[in-house]
Enzyme design. Structure first.
Site, mmCIF file in Angstrom:
data_model
loop_
_atom_site.group_PDB
_atom_site.id
_atom_site.type_symbol
_atom_site.label_atom_id
_atom_site.label_comp_id
_atom_site.label_asym_id
_atom_site.label_seq_id
_atom_site.Cartn_x
_atom_site.Cartn_y
_atom_site.Cartn_z
ATOM 1 N N ASP A 135 10.114 5.119 4.179
ATOM 2 C CA ASP A 135 9.711 3.716 4.048
ATOM 3 C C ASP A 135 9.600 3.087 5.443
ATOM 4 O OD1 ASP A 135 9.180 1.317 2.711
ATOM 5 O OD2 ASP A 135 11.306 0.775 2.594
ATOM 6 N N GLY B 87 13.544 -8.859 0.948
ATOM 7 C CA GLY B 87 14.760 -9.642 0.697
ATOM 8 C C GLY B 87 14.491 -10.765 -0.286
HETATM 9 P P1 13P Z 1 12.905 -5.820 -1.269
HETATM 10 O O1 13P Z 1 14.148 -5.474 -0.531
HETATM 11 O O2 13P Z 1 12.521 -7.235 -1.106
HETATM 12 O O3 13P Z 1 12.984 -5.412 -2.709
HETATM 13 O O4 13P Z 1 11.711 -4.986 -0.595
HETATM 14 C C1 13P Z 1 11.720 -3.590 -0.667
HETATM 15 C C2 13P Z 1 10.623 -2.993 0.143
HETATM 16 O O5 13P Z 1 9.536 -3.513 0.241
HETATM 17 C C3 13P Z 1 10.887 -1.709 0.811
HETATM 18 O O6 13P Z 1 9.867 -1.363 1.685
#
Ligand code: 13P
Length: 288
Positions: A84, A178
């Site tokens: 990610d 977040g």
């Molecule tokens: P959130 O933490 O807002 O759910 O986002 C997750 C995300 O986009 C990981 O790349």
């Protein structure tokens, strides 16, 4: 079985549903997500940020754990192990470690450099049978020290990156990592619509899945989003259930301090969140 994310996302885009990417932090996270995916017969993507990879002592540890757990649990649904928001160097580390999918986040580079680096990584990833996600227009908020302002992507720039043959494209449409602030303007569906018109069959990725209202999620899927990332919401569910267990003094009853007992409510809470999201995204029963 660990697979590239390409086939599951192409199917999701064509079938008008989205596959969830759930970020993992440790063994409990991984186990919870895999068990729910199997129970609901849903394809799933396990997301690993560079920070989480470091926390788990390195991408090699993560790949070995996920591969072994997938086999030990007898998981039959397609599972992609995905980096990610990878840096250029991080992508090469995950290619070497045995991930099945990577994200190269070159959104902070000038577009020419983002294009050049993405192009190179597309060739390397595809030669290894891996899928690759690219990003245009930064996602707002902070994740693992990576801070973005949440701008909307330029649809033409999205097309130039999509044309490089990436398997999925993350485009900023006002989404934020977040919790969303009370004064959040919402997703820009005009931007999403314009991007989908220019990128056609390309599965689009919605980051910052935590806290986006259900109607916006459904509309985003109808406009071409086929992968939705969720991280913070599982963390909040885990923390909330763990706090309740400790506040109720359960860790002090009998062997309630045993980590297998102490972490159990949090692991169950992650499962409930993942289940809720898979139902909302429409990926239940889509494993085959
Ligand atoms: P959130 O933490 O807002 O759910 O986002 C997750 C995300 O986009 C990981 O790349």
């Amino acid at each position: 079985m660990l697979v590239s994310a390409k086939e599951m996302l192409d199917k999701a885009k064509a079938g008008h549903y989205a596959v969830g990417q759930f970020n993992i932090n440790n063994l409990e996270w991984t186990k919870s997500v895999l068990l729910v995916a199997e129970e609901l017969k849903s394809p799933v993507i396990l997301g690993v940020s560079e920070g989480a990879g470091k926390y788990m002592t390195g991408f090699g540890t993560v790949a070995a754990m996920v591969r072994a757990m997938d086999a030990e649990l007898g998981i039959t649904v397609p599972v992609a192990l995905h980096l990610d928001h990878g840096t250029y160097e991080g992508c090469y580390k995950c290619i070497k470690a045995g991930f099945t999918s990577i994200m190269f986040d070159g959104s902070h580079y000038p577009i020419e450099e983002n294009v050049a680096k993405t192009k190179e990584l597309v060739q390397v990833a595809h030669a290894m049978g891996m899928s690759i996600e690219a990003e245009v227009g930064s996602i707002g908020g902070e994740e693992d020290g990576v801070v973005g302002m949440g701008e909307c992507a330029d649809p033409q720039e999205c097309k130039s990156i999509a044309d490089l043959g990436v398997d999925m494209l993350a485009a900023g449409i006002g989404n934020i990592h977040g919790k969303y602030p009370a004064n959040w303007a919402g997703l820009s569906f005009e931007t999403l619509d314009a991007i989908q018109k220019l990128t056609g069959e390309m599965p689009l990725v919605l980051h910052g899945g935590t806290g986006i209202p259900e109607d916006m999620i459904k509309k985003a899927i109808s406009l071409g989003v086929a992968k939705i990332n969720v991280n913070t919401e599982c963390q909040l569910s885990f923390a909330d259930a763990t706090r309740k267990y400790i506040e109720a003094g359960k860790d002090l009853e009998g062997k309630g301090f045993d980590p297998r007992k102490l972490l159990a409510p949090g692991a169950e809470a992650i499962k409930a969140t993942v289940k809720e999201k898979m139902e909302l995204f429409g990926s239940v029963g889509k494993a085959n």
